[in-house]
Design an enzyme around this catalytic site. Structure first.
Site, mmCIF file in Angstrom:
data_model
loop_
_atom_site.group_PDB
_atom_site.id
_atom_site.type_symbol
_atom_site.label_atom_id
_atom_site.label_comp_id
_atom_site.label_asym_id
_atom_site.label_seq_id
_atom_site.Cartn_x
_atom_site.Cartn_y
_atom_site.Cartn_z
ATOM 1 N N GLY A 60 0.745 -1.260 -0.003
ATOM 2 C CA GLY A 60 -0.064 -0.055 0.228
ATOM 3 C C GLY A 60 0.862 1.285 -0.141
ATOM 4 O O GLY A 60 0.590 2.194 0.371
ATOM 5 N N GLN A 87 -1.444 7.861 1.212
ATOM 6 C CA GLN A 87 -0.961 9.022 1.979
ATOM 7 C C GLN A 87 0.228 8.770 2.879
ATOM 8 O O GLN A 87 1.195 9.698 2.915
ATOM 9 C CB GLN A 87 -2.215 9.645 2.789
ATOM 10 C CG GLN A 87 -1.967 10.901 3.369
ATOM 11 C CD GLN A 87 -3.042 11.398 4.260
ATOM 12 O OE1 GLN A 87 -3.834 10.286 4.801
ATOM 13 N NE2 GLN A 87 -2.861 12.279 4.858
ATOM 14 N N ASP A 114 2.289 -1.523 -4.415
ATOM 15 C CA ASP A 114 0.895 -1.367 -4.504
ATOM 16 C C ASP A 114 0.150 -1.745 -5.765
ATOM 17 O O ASP A 114 0.919 -2.213 -6.472
ATOM 18 C CB ASP A 114 0.768 0.367 -4.338
ATOM 19 C CG ASP A 114 -0.580 0.811 -3.998
ATOM 20 O OD1 ASP A 114 -1.560 0.667 -4.577
ATOM 21 O OD2 ASP A 114 -0.470 1.642 -2.754
ATOM 22 N N ILE A 115 -1.229 -1.618 -5.582
ATOM 23 C CA ILE A 115 -1.777 -2.076 -7.099
ATOM 24 C C ILE A 115 -1.927 -0.815 -7.838
ATOM 25 O O ILE A 115 -2.538 -1.076 -9.162
ATOM 26 C CB ILE A 115 -3.252 -2.643 -6.431
ATOM 27 C CG1 ILE A 115 -4.108 -1.760 -5.497
ATOM 28 C CG2 ILE A 115 -3.153 -4.242 -5.863
ATOM 29 C CD1 ILE A 115 -5.589 -1.693 -5.307
ATOM 30 N N ARG A 116 -1.517 0.326 -7.304
ATOM 31 C CA ARG A 116 -1.531 1.234 -8.379
ATOM 32 C C ARG A 116 -0.243 2.140 -8.166
ATOM 33 O O ARG A 116 0.628 1.934 -7.387
ATOM 34 C CB ARG A 116 -2.850 2.203 -7.961
ATOM 35 C CG ARG A 116 -2.644 3.101 -6.606
ATOM 36 C CD ARG A 116 -3.789 3.658 -6.345
ATOM 37 N NE ARG A 116 -3.601 4.239 -4.960
ATOM 38 C CZ ARG A 116 -3.324 5.459 -4.586
ATOM 39 N NH1 ARG A 116 -3.297 6.413 -5.610
ATOM 40 N NH2 ARG A 116 -3.181 5.839 -3.448
ATOM 41 N N ASP A 139 -0.658 -7.140 -4.895
ATOM 42 C CA ASP A 139 -1.899 -7.125 -4.336
ATOM 43 C C ASP A 139 -2.076 -8.071 -3.163
ATOM 44 O O ASP A 139 -1.824 -9.381 -3.137
ATOM 45 C CB ASP A 139 -3.021 -7.590 -5.244
ATOM 46 C CG ASP A 139 -4.449 -7.541 -4.721
ATOM 47 O OD1 ASP A 139 -4.630 -7.625 -3.507
ATOM 48 O OD2 ASP A 139 -5.347 -7.641 -5.592
ATOM 49 N N TYR A 145 -14.682 -0.474 8.813
ATOM 50 C CA TYR A 145 -13.282 0.040 8.915
ATOM 51 C C TYR A 145 -12.605 -0.316 10.278
ATOM 52 O O TYR A 145 -11.689 -0.950 10.528
ATOM 53 C CB TYR A 145 -12.924 1.505 8.471
ATOM 54 C CG TYR A 145 -11.621 1.943 8.419
ATOM 55 C CD1 TYR A 145 -10.583 1.351 7.623
ATOM 56 C CD2 TYR A 145 -11.370 2.930 9.560
ATOM 57 C CE1 TYR A 145 -9.260 1.955 7.851
ATOM 58 C CE2 TYR A 145 -9.976 3.312 9.717
ATOM 59 C CZ TYR A 145 -8.847 3.068 8.825
ATOM 60 O OH TYR A 145 -7.864 3.547 8.782
ATOM 61 N N LYS A 186 -10.032 -2.941 12.004
ATOM 62 C CA LYS A 186 -8.803 -2.395 12.730
ATOM 63 C C LYS A 186 -8.592 -3.274 14.092
ATOM 64 O O LYS A 186 -7.499 -3.308 14.517
ATOM 65 C CB LYS A 186 -8.797 -0.935 12.904
ATOM 66 C CG LYS A 186 -8.693 -0.174 11.624
ATOM 67 C CD LYS A 186 -7.099 -0.472 11.045
ATOM 68 C CE LYS A 186 -6.789 0.108 9.564
ATOM 69 N NZ LYS A 186 -5.534 -0.102 9.215
HETATM 70 N N1 LIG Z 1 -4.410 8.508 6.655
HETATM 71 C C1 LIG Z 1 -5.043 8.307 7.811
HETATM 72 O O1 LIG Z 1 -5.650 9.511 8.471
HETATM 73 C C2 LIG Z 1 -4.781 7.170 8.626
HETATM 74 C C3 LIG Z 1 -5.265 7.107 10.045
HETATM 75 C C4 LIG Z 1 -5.397 6.099 10.788
HETATM 76 C C5 LIG Z 1 -4.839 4.810 10.114
HETATM 77 N N2 LIG Z 1 -4.512 4.830 8.905
HETATM 78 C C6 LIG Z 1 -3.967 3.643 8.265
HETATM 79 O O2 LIG Z 1 -2.425 3.681 8.027
HETATM 80 C C7 LIG Z 1 -2.435 2.855 6.511
HETATM 81 C C8 LIG Z 1 -2.058 3.667 5.519
HETATM 82 O O3 LIG Z 1 -2.953 4.561 5.334
HETATM 83 P P1 LIG Z 1 -3.082 5.634 4.118
HETATM 84 O O4 LIG Z 1 -3.692 6.765 4.752
HETATM 85 O O5 LIG Z 1 -2.000 5.719 3.476
HETATM 86 O O6 LIG Z 1 -4.211 5.001 3.197
HETATM 87 P P2 LIG Z 1 -4.325 5.372 1.526
HETATM 88 O O7 LIG Z 1 -5.818 5.031 1.287
HETATM 89 O O8 LIG Z 1 -3.914 6.589 1.344
HETATM 90 O O9 LIG Z 1 -3.403 4.385 0.791
HETATM 91 C C9 LIG Z 1 -3.723 2.804 1.108
HETATM 92 C C10 LIG Z 1 -3.120 2.363 -0.147
HETATM 93 O O10 LIG Z 1 -3.499 0.819 -0.129
HETATM 94 C C11 LIG Z 1 -3.512 0.462 -1.497
HETATM 95 N N3 LIG Z 1 -4.349 -0.636 -1.703
HETATM 96 C C12 LIG Z 1 -5.706 -0.804 -1.489
HETATM 97 N N4 LIG Z 1 -5.946 -2.182 -1.661
HETATM 98 C C13 LIG Z 1 -4.795 -2.681 -1.946
HETATM 99 C C14 LIG Z 1 -4.512 -4.320 -2.177
HETATM 100 N N5 LIG Z 1 -5.593 -5.211 -2.215
HETATM 101 N N6 LIG Z 1 -3.088 -4.413 -2.392
HETATM 102 C C15 LIG Z 1 -2.384 -3.500 -2.259
HETATM 103 N N7 LIG Z 1 -2.465 -2.233 -1.700
HETATM 104 C C16 LIG Z 1 -3.781 -1.959 -1.915
HETATM 105 C C17 LIG Z 1 -4.084 1.798 -2.328
HETATM 106 O O11 LIG Z 1 -3.772 1.612 -3.779
HETATM 107 C C18 LIG Z 1 -3.496 3.005 -1.735
HETATM 108 O O12 LIG Z 1 -2.544 3.344 -2.150
HETATM 109 C C19 LIG Z 1 -3.856 2.209 6.552
HETATM 110 O O13 LIG Z 1 -3.717 0.944 7.178
HETATM 111 C C20 LIG Z 1 -4.752 3.080 7.303
HETATM 112 O O14 LIG Z 1 -5.871 2.280 7.893
HETATM 113 C C21 LIG Z 1 -4.511 6.118 8.144
#
Ligand SMILES: NC(=O)c1ccc[n+]([C@@H]2O[C@H](COP(=O)([O-])OP(=O)(O)OC[C@H]3O[C@@H](n4cnc5c(N)ncnc54)[C@H](O)[C@@H]3O)[C@@H](O)[C@H]2O)c1
Length: 319
Positions: A8, A12, A34-36, A52, A141, A145
């Site tokens: 992933g 962000q 990542d997948i993208r 993936d 979600y 978690k």
């Molecule tokens: N951003 C926040 O505010 C926040 C807060 C609390 C927890 N988190 C946790 O932090 C982690 C990262 O979050 P983020 O903000 O970068 O999320 P994001 O949505 O920006 O990035 C997640 C990434 O996972 C990839 N993804 C989705 N499905 C997939 C798959 N099947 N295989 C591989 N990749 C896949 C997406 O393409 C994406 O790039 C996550 O576990 C999220 O739950 C984030």
């Protein structure tokens, strides 16, 4: 020397965690996946592979071929997107995590597992939220978690796998856009403040939430994995905290830099409901005591840094 695979990575968090890990451990030792965004900036600066996390053989092959000894498992579907497609969130967040843990077990990898303030629910004490407390979230979600935290503990207790993690608050950053969470307003507001001088917020003005600036989240994610295991009483789901504010307070802080900034409200009942079920402030004393956690950015410092970096980022577009 560590060999790290990040799932992933294009999101962000990964967009900033991967460069930080590459800086620390060497670019060639950190495989972003990542997948993208296979053509994105992360692929210019070091190895990148499409993986993936719901495809266990594919993930296993990537770990084996890269000879990874550490996984940062970031792949997930976030809160608001997860409510639009709960089964998908279940499959990616829990199925993907189970795959990551099994692959890590087979190859003896340490695993970083991010949890969230979303792992709590309306019956949790919101201010402060203790390290150990009631966890009955009301979003898919959040369900994934909490289950993920327990699964990570289980793999440590049952197999001795070196699993570790933190509960991120809402994360604020300027590099990559947020992935469809409930705290996204606190990022969007900066773009609109600079471009338009106004922003329409989807949460009510007095909705207080726990938030963190990305540089602190990145430091925490590396520090918890580097902590001496002999001093850890907890392993997973450490509460970490930095700042707490409402949309109104954030708008006021932005107005100290952009005096005419106008904040309007068009409340989205789905995200408002989610926000009201989350903590306002996590008690992060366990992280402070066990591995020396301490944030660097408060609201004022974060707003000043966000505006300065975003003005720079948006400048070539003529904004
Ligand atoms: N951003 C926040 O505010 C926040 C807060 C609390 C927890 N988190 C946790 O932090 C982690 C990262 O979050 P983020 O903000 O970068 O999320 P994001 O949505 O920006 O990035 C997640 C990434 O996972 C990839 N993804 C989705 N499905 C997939 C798959 N099947 N295989 C591989 N990749 C896949 C997406 O393409 C994406 O790039 C996550 O576990 C999220 O739950 C984030």
């Amino acid at each position: 020397m560590k060999r790290i695979l990040v799932t992933g990575a294009s999101g962000q968090v990964g967009s900033e965690l991967v460069p930080a890990l590459r800086q620390r451990y060497g670019a060639q030792n950190v495989l972003a996946s990542d997948i993208r965004n296979a053509e994105g900036p992360l692929s210019q600066e070091g190895p990148f592979q499409v993986v993936d996390c719901t495809d266990r053989p594919g993930l296993e092959a990537a770990v084996r071929e890269f000879e990874a000894d550490t996984l940062y498992h970031l792949a997930a579907i976030l809160s608001a997107v997860g409510e639009a497609n709960p089964l998908k969130a279940y499959e990616v967040n829990l199925g993907g995590l189970a795959n990551a843990l099994e692959v890590a077990r087979a190859h003896g990898c340490a695993v970083f597992i991010p949890s969230s303030i979303a792992a709590f629910g309306p019956s949790t004490p919101p201010d402060p939220t203790p390290q150990e407390t009631i966890q009955r979230p009301t979003t898919m979600y959040g369900v994934t978690k909490v289950a993920g935290e327990l699964l990570a503990d289980y793999y440590f207790l049952r197999y001795g796998l070196d699993t570790r993690g933190v509960r991120y608050p809402g994360l604020i950053s300027y590099l990559a856009p947020p992935g469809g969470g409930t705290t996204d307003y606190a990022v969007e507001i900066f773009y609109e403040a600079i471009r338009e001088g106004r922003y329409s917020c989807f949460l009510k003005p007095d909705t207080k939430l726990d938030m963190m600036y990305m540089p602190d989240a990145i430091r925490a994610s590396i520090a918890v994995m580097e902590a001496d295991p002999s001093v850890l009483k907890h392993r997973n789901a450490f509460n970490i905290a930095a700042m707490q504010f409402t949309p109104e307070e954030l708008a006021e802080a932005i107005r100290r830099h952009i005096p005419g900034f106008v904040m309007e409200y068009e409340v989205d009942p789905l995200r408002q409901g989610i926000a009201e079920s989350w903590p306002r402030r996590l008690d992060d004393s366990a992280a402070r005591e066990e591995w020396g956690w301490s944030p660097e950015y408060d609201l004022e410092a974060m707003v000043a840094d966000m505006l300065s970096n975003l003005r720079h980022k948006l400048a070539p577009a003529g904004v």
